[in-house]
Design an enzyme around this catalytic site. Structure first.
Site, PDB file in Angstrom:
ATOM      1  CE1 TYR A 115      -3.960   2.158   0.787  1.00 51.45           C
ATOM      2  CE2 TYR A 115      -2.556   3.145   2.467  1.00 51.45           C
ATOM      3  CZ  TYR A 115      -3.710   3.165   1.703  1.00 51.45           C
ATOM      4  OH  TYR A 115      -4.608   4.189   1.864  1.00 51.45           O
ATOM      5  CE  LYS A 118      -3.702   4.973  -1.584  1.00 50.82           C
ATOM      6  NZ  LYS A 118      -4.649   5.402  -2.646  1.00 50.82           N
TER       7      LYS A 118
END
Length: 305
Positions: A165, A169
């Site tokens: 993640y 991001k």
């Protein structure tokens, strides 16, 4: 100043629940026609269904707005193209894209399966790439576009168990930085939102009293700030629980070491100058770093002549 989106068309991905739902409802309340995109899967990306997106469309229409639902998987470009085509067929333009769709597959890096790493990258990074690519030429031809990437403190600062993640991001910020340069002359502005909110993505990570403060609406206020007519460009806006801040990347002025002394020992010897923040600055592009270093090198050559 009143922010409104009268006559504009917005696509919000992952808009069936949480932040995306909040973004879509508020855009519609302020005059936008909205494509409510949602695959309808679980938090980990499994499954699918149209119920959530259709509920958001019904809520918008009940308030007198216009909206359509689309179940495109943002990781699949052909499905994204179909979504954009439907928006164009119905309304003839796309002014705003909020790349909000995402999933979680949290585990420590030691325990993480590479398929889970790849899937999270596909949804967050390639999902943002696919949706942006599908609207990019439309926005260029219009001479107008507003795109919001959704980044995260997990990417900018790290968060245990979120290598996949966090990597995705941070990657969307690199995407943003170059799109800003390429879209500038077409009035396409690209910004990033770093949200903290109580949604199904975070519901089991925080106690109820904290979740009550982390409303999606607080983040939506930031999202709409980044995609209206007078929006900034290349802004990383952090929003959560009523707090708003910006994150910016700076580079120190650094130092120059002559060719004959370019060793790790010399770099360490000059570490204080390398890391001195007194004259740090934001760089407009990667080329500016090259210009800075070459400037120091040429200055050294001239000083020796």
């Amino acid at each position: 100043m009143t922010v409104n989106f009268d006559g504009q068309v917005a696509i919000v991905t992952g808009a069936g629940n949480g932040l995306g739902r909040s973004h879509a409802l508020e855009l519609a309340a302020r005059g936008a026609k909205v494509v409510v995109n949602d695959l309808g899967g679980a938090r980990d990306g499994s499954g699918g269904g149209s119920e959530a997106a259709l509920e958001v469309v019904a809520a918008i229409e009940a308030n007198g707005g216009e909206a359509i639902a689309h179940g495109a998987n943002v990781a699949k470009f052909d499905e994204v193209e179909d979504m954009v085509k439907q928006a164009m067929d119905k309304w003839g333009r796309v002014d705003i894209l909020i790349n909000n769709a995402g999933i979680l597959r949290d585990k420590s890096f030691s325990k993480m399966d590479l398929d889970d790493f790849r899937l999270v990258m596909d949804v967050h990074l390639m999902g943002s790439v696919n949706c942006t690519k599908a609207v990019w030429e439309i926005m260029k031809e219009q001479g107008y576009g507003r795109i919001v990437m959704t980044t995260s403190s997990s990417g900018m600062y790290g968060n245990f168990g979120q290598t996949n993640y966090g990597a995705a991001k941070m990657a969307v910020l690199g995407l943003m930085n170059t799109l800003v340069l390429e879209g500038f002359k077409y009035d396409i502005r690209v910004n990033a939102l770093a949200p903290t909110a109580g949604t199904r993505m975070t519901e089991d990570l925080m106690p109820p009293e904290v979740l009550e403060m982390l409303t999606p609406e607080a983040v939506t206020a930031g999202a709409l700030t980044l995609c209206h007519k007078d929006a900034p460009n290349r802004m990383i806006l952090c929003a959560g629980a009523g707090g708003y801040a910006s994150t910016r990347l700076f580079e120190t002025d650094g130092t120059f070491i002559p060719a004959e002394d370019q060793t790790p020992e010399k770099v360490l010897e000059n570490w204080a100058e390398v890391t001195n923040t007194a004259n740090q600055s934001e760089l407009e592009s990667g080329l500016k770093q090259s210009e800075k270093f070459l400037g120091k090198a040429f200055a050294h050559v001239q000083s020796q002549s």
